[in-house]
Design a protein around this motif. Structure first.
Motif, PDB file in Angstrom:
ATOM      1  N   GLN A   1      43.584  34.151  29.083  1.00 29.64           N
ATOM      2  CA  GLN A   1      44.321  34.541  27.882  1.00 29.64           C
ATOM      3  C   GLN A   1      45.817  34.241  27.999  1.00 29.64           C
ATOM      4  N   GLY A   2      46.136  33.052  28.476  1.00 32.47           N
ATOM      5  CA  GLY A   2      47.518  32.618  28.559  1.00 32.47           C
ATOM      6  C   GLY A   2      48.290  33.114  29.761  1.00 32.47           C
ATOM      7  N   GLY A   3      47.681  33.954  30.590  1.00 34.27           N
ATOM      8  CA  GLY A   3      48.349  34.458  31.794  1.00 34.27           C
ATOM      9  C   GLY A   3      47.539  34.128  33.033  1.00 34.27           C
ATOM     10  N   TRP A   4      48.085  34.452  34.182  1.00 37.54           N
ATOM     11  CA  TRP A   4      47.414  34.178  35.449  1.00 37.54           C
ATOM     12  C   TRP A   4      47.014  35.476  36.112  1.00 37.54           C
ATOM     13  N   TRP A   5      45.786  35.493  36.643  1.00 30.83           N
ATOM     14  CA  TRP A   5      45.245  36.665  37.326  1.00 30.83           C
ATOM     15  C   TRP A   5      44.854  36.298  38.742  1.00 30.83           C
ATOM     16  N   MET A   6      45.225  37.150  39.681  1.00 30.34           N
ATOM     17  CA  MET A   6      44.744  36.990  41.053  1.00 30.34           C
ATOM     18  C   MET A   6      43.329  37.540  41.082  1.00 30.34           C
ATOM     19  N   THR A   7      42.398  36.770  41.653  1.00 32.17           N
ATOM     20  CA  THR A   7      41.009  37.209  41.754  1.00 32.17           C
ATOM     21  C   THR A   7      40.564  37.420  43.198  1.00 32.17           C
ATOM     22  N   ALA A   8      41.371  36.996  44.158  1.00 31.49           N
ATOM     23  CA  ALA A   8      41.075  37.241  45.581  1.00 31.49           C
ATOM     24  C   ALA A   8      42.391  37.158  46.346  1.00 31.49           C
ATOM     25  N   PRO A   9      42.617  38.011  47.302  1.00 30.78           N
ATOM     26  CA  PRO A   9      41.737  39.024  47.870  1.00 30.78           C
ATOM     27  C   PRO A   9      41.657  40.306  47.049  1.00 30.78           C
ATOM     28  N   VAL A  10      42.527  40.477  46.056  1.00 34.77           N
ATOM     29  CA  VAL A  10      42.471  41.631  45.159  1.00 34.77           C
ATOM     30  C   VAL A  10      42.552  41.115  43.731  1.00 34.77           C
ATOM     31  N   ASN A  11      42.255  41.982  42.785  1.00 39.18           N
ATOM     32  CA  ASN A  11      42.350  41.612  41.374  1.00 39.18           C
ATOM     33  C   ASN A  11      43.599  42.221  40.770  1.00 39.18           C
ATOM     34  N   GLY A  12      44.285  41.434  39.957  1.00 40.60           N
ATOM     35  CA  GLY A  12      45.450  41.947  39.259  1.00 40.60           C
ATOM     36  C   GLY A  12      46.230  40.825  38.613  1.00 40.60           C
ATOM     37  N   LEU A  13      47.151  41.201  37.755  1.00 39.21           N
ATOM     38  CA  LEU A  13      48.006  40.246  37.083  1.00 39.21           C
ATOM     39  C   LEU A  13      48.860  39.532  38.126  1.00 39.21           C
TER      40      LEU A  13
ATOM     41  N   SER B   1      52.625  39.705  47.514  1.00 37.85           N
ATOM     42  CA  SER B   1      53.774  39.189  46.766  1.00 37.85           C
ATOM     43  C   SER B   1      53.347  38.395  45.537  1.00 37.85           C
ATOM     44  N   PHE B   2      52.090  37.963  45.481  1.00 32.65           N
ATOM     45  CA  PHE B   2      51.611  37.181  44.348  1.00 32.65           C
ATOM     46  C   PHE B   2      51.187  38.045  43.161  1.00 32.65           C
ATOM     47  N   LEU B   3      51.137  39.360  43.367  1.00 34.26           N
ATOM     48  CA  LEU B   3      50.818  40.250  42.253  1.00 34.26           C
ATOM     49  C   LEU B   3      52.083  40.533  41.452  1.00 34.26           C
ATOM     50  N   ALA B   4      51.933  40.607  40.127  1.00 35.65           N
ATOM     51  CA  ALA B   4      53.072  40.942  39.275  1.00 35.65           C
ATOM     52  C   ALA B   4      53.472  42.383  39.564  1.00 35.65           C
ATOM     53  N   PRO B   5      54.762  42.652  39.572  1.00 37.02           N
ATOM     54  CA  PRO B   5      55.185  44.036  39.795  1.00 37.02           C
ATOM     55  C   PRO B   5      54.701  44.924  38.652  1.00 37.02           C
ATOM     56  N   SER B   6      54.318  46.143  38.985  1.00 36.26           N
ATOM     57  CA  SER B   6      53.874  47.081  37.958  1.00 36.26           C
ATOM     58  C   SER B   6      55.098  47.653  37.247  1.00 36.26           C
ATOM     59  N   ILE B   7      54.885  48.190  36.074  1.00 32.61           N
ATOM     60  CA  ILE B   7      55.977  48.812  35.307  1.00 32.61           C
ATOM     61  C   ILE B   7      56.612  49.930  36.131  1.00 32.61           C
ATOM     62  N   GLU B   8      55.757  50.712  36.807  1.00 36.06           N
ATOM     63  CA  GLU B   8      56.275  51.829  37.607  1.00 36.06           C
ATOM     64  C   GLU B   8      57.213  51.350  38.704  1.00 36.06           C
ATOM     65  N   SER B   9      56.904  50.218  39.318  1.00 35.73           N
ATOM     66  CA  SER B   9      57.742  49.737  40.417  1.00 35.73           C
ATOM     67  C   SER B   9      59.086  49.213  39.916  1.00 35.73           C
ATOM     68  N   LEU B  10      59.167  48.907  38.616  1.00 33.65           N
ATOM     69  CA  LEU B  10      60.419  48.411  38.058  1.00 33.65           C
ATOM     70  C   LEU B  10      61.317  49.530  37.519  1.00 33.65           C
ATOM     71  N   MET B  11      60.734  50.720  37.350  1.00 35.74           N
ATOM     72  CA  MET B  11      61.489  51.853  36.819  1.00 35.74           C
ATOM     73  C   MET B  11      62.348  52.456  37.926  1.00 35.74           C
TER      74      MET B  11
END
Length: 159
Positions: A46-58, A142-152
């Motif tokens: 859907q226009g973005g990139w997702w990590m699928t291994a070793p964990v799942n996330g934006l 480091s390849f996971l996008a930072p969460s909103i909480e980590s930016l607050m």
């Protein structure tokens, strides 16, 4: 009597084509194997990139972008792999293997003269700037996008 001197124009060197016949917009899967480290995999969704291994996330788009841009790198030095010693260049086994869709890129050693890296695609070894290897060998987290909480900003205790 007029004497004119004819100076032939030097031929312009042929433009070096990108070493993959792929544009970043057409890449839908990134996968890389790093000996002794986690294997990483990413998918375009859907226009973005997702990590699928070793964990799942934006996935962090700032780190995915240079990987995608590798498809358009122009490396003027290239050699037939058959005429080289792959073990000497650390291409067999490779230091790292990266796939953009189904195109495998094998990362070897760096040159002793200018620190460029040997990259093998199929039967051709390219000598390219070594800008991506440090990124590809960094921690998986480091390849996971930072969460909103980590930016607050963190609230001070007692507030």
């Amino acid at each position: 009597f007029t004497l004119s001197l004819f100076q032939p124009r030097p031929d312009r060197p042929a433009e070096v084509p990108p070493f993959l016949d792929l544009t970043p917009a057409l890449v839908y899967r990134i996968f890389f194997e790093r000996p002794g480290r986690e294997t990483l995999a990413f998918e375009r969704r859907q226009g973005g990139w997702w990590m699928t291994a070793p964990v799942n996330g934006l996935a962090n788009p700032v780190l995915i972008s240079p990987i995608l841009n590798l498809a358009e790198v122009r490396c003027p030095l290239r050699y037939a792999a058959a005429g080289l010693e792959p073990k000497q260049l650390h291409l067999e086994p490779p230091r790292l293997r990266l796939w953009l869709n189904d195109r495998e890129i094998r990362f070897g050693a760096t040159t002793s003269t200018d620190g460029q890296r040997y990259l093998q695609i199929g039967a051709t070894v390219h000598v390219c700037p070594d800008s991506l290897y440090p990124l590809l060998t960094s921690g998986a987290g480091s390849f996971l996008a930072p969460s909103i909480e980590s930016l607050m900003p963190k609230a001070k205790s007692g507030e």
